[in-house]
Enzyme design. Structure first.
Site, mmCIF file in Angstrom:
data_model
loop_
_atom_site.group_PDB
_atom_site.id
_atom_site.type_symbol
_atom_site.label_atom_id
_atom_site.label_comp_id
_atom_site.label_asym_id
_atom_site.label_seq_id
_atom_site.Cartn_x
_atom_site.Cartn_y
_atom_site.Cartn_z
ATOM 1 N N ASP A 1 -6.790 -0.914 -0.589
ATOM 2 C CA ASP A 1 -5.947 -0.430 0.536
ATOM 3 C C ASP A 1 -4.559 -0.964 0.044
ATOM 4 O OD1 ASP A 1 -7.992 0.195 1.532
ATOM 5 O OD2 ASP A 1 -7.827 -0.920 3.761
ATOM 6 N N HIS B 1 -7.742 -4.525 -2.594
ATOM 7 C CA HIS B 1 -6.203 -4.367 -2.380
ATOM 8 C C HIS B 1 -5.611 -4.185 -3.585
ATOM 9 C CE1 HIS B 1 -7.620 -5.867 1.577
ATOM 10 N NE2 HIS B 1 -6.875 -5.061 2.133
HETATM 11 NI NI NI Z 1 -4.290 -2.978 5.115
#
Ligand code: NI
Length: 316
Positions: free
Chosen positions: A117, A263
């Protein structure tokens, strides 16, 4: 007169002779007493000083002993914690091996969907290289604002078989927005998709994984299923590759059907992802995109519905 005077003199003489000896004796006794007292006081004084010195020394020794003991206890506790951690790691290892055995017996290949993400970012390219090395597919949920800055990376993701999803334009908490506000966040991100890839995103992951009925309603209108996760590596929090690995392969770690959250904007996450990909590859895992994994394991995937994992169907 002479007779009378004599005894008086004698008496006087007697008295004067006796008095000095008595006085001297008394003085002697007094001096002796004072002497004894002085010696006694001196003795008490010396004893007192000696006692105090000894007491202080013993107190210092005791303090040293206590300090040494606490150090020993702290060291033992640390060792105990380490052994506990090693024990946990071993138990998880056994669990993983058992799951692999089950998968082998059932002639089933373990599958996982790694998701990344908040990118793209400066470390995304390194991650794409690692995925390529292991022929691994992943899913990237892009923030529109960032995606606009990295059109080449976005194109590479799609060209190399990865799925690319909508993570809103500005990463705002969608549950605090009206339906109109939510729609704007999704549309603005999809506009970047249209511009760079020629089509809108087919998946939505909401910022922070937060959603409510309104959010899901808008996602349904825009034709996107809402993708959650079953393993949160907490990579954004720890920023420590070793800790990320501990979570990824820990008690509630990655297994067949997991959707894993990471991430790619952090170097530590990409470093950990490289190790995760290698290990899962060595364990026989296949890396699929979220749509691929859901297509294999779910009867249908509908817009506005939430999918957190894709475990294999229960035995029996
Ligand atoms: Ni996010």
């Amino acid at each position: 007169m002479e007779v009378k005077e004599k005894p008086i003199e004698v008496v006087f003489e007697k008295e004067t002779e006796e008095q000095p000896t008595k006085r001297m004796r008394r003085r002697g006794v007094r001096r002796l007493a004072v002497g004894i007292l002085a010696v006694l006081l001196l003795g008490i004084g010396i004893f007192g000083i000696y006692g105090t010195v000894r007491f202080e020394r013993r107190r210092a020794d005791l303090a040293k002993t206590i300090a040494a003991q606490s150090e020993t206890i702290a060291a033992l506790q640390k060792e105990l914690e380490q052994q506990k951690a090693e024990n946990d790691a071993l138990q998880n290892e056994v669990k993983r091996k058992n799951e692999q055995m089950d998968a082998l017996r059932e002639n089933r290949e373990p599958k996982v969907a790694l998701t990344f993400d908040d990118g793209p970012g400066i470390h995304t390219e390194r991650l794409l290289d690692a995925l390529k090395t292991y022929h691994a597919k992943a899913t990237f949920f892009l923030i529109g604002k960032n995606a606009a800055r990295y059109p080449q990376l976005m194109k590479r993701m799609e060209a190399e078989g990865h799925a690319v999803g909508n993570h809103t334009y500005g990463h705002r908490n969608l549950t605090r927005l009206s339906a109109g506000g939510i729609g704007d966040e999704l549309d603005k991100c999809n506009a970047v998709f249209e511009q760079t890839l020629g089509h809108p995103a087919a998946l939505l992951r909401t910022p922070g994984g937060s959603h409510n009925g309104t959010v899901r309603g808008v996602a349904e209108q825009k034709g996107m299923p809402v993708i959650g996760w079953s393993v949160d590596t907490r990579d954004w929090e720890s920023r420590d590759a070793e800790k990320i690995l501990e979570v990824a392969f820990g008690k509630n770690g990655i297994k067949d059907g997991s959707i894993v959250l990471m991430h790619d904007i952090y170097e530590t996450s990409v470093e950990a992802a490289e190790a995760i990909i290698k290990r899962l590859h060595d364990e026989g895992y296949t890396f699929l995109t979220v749509p691929e994994l859901l297509a294999e394991r779910k009867d249908e995937v509908a817009a506005g519905k939430v999918y957190d994992s894709a475990y294999p169907p229960a035995k029996g």
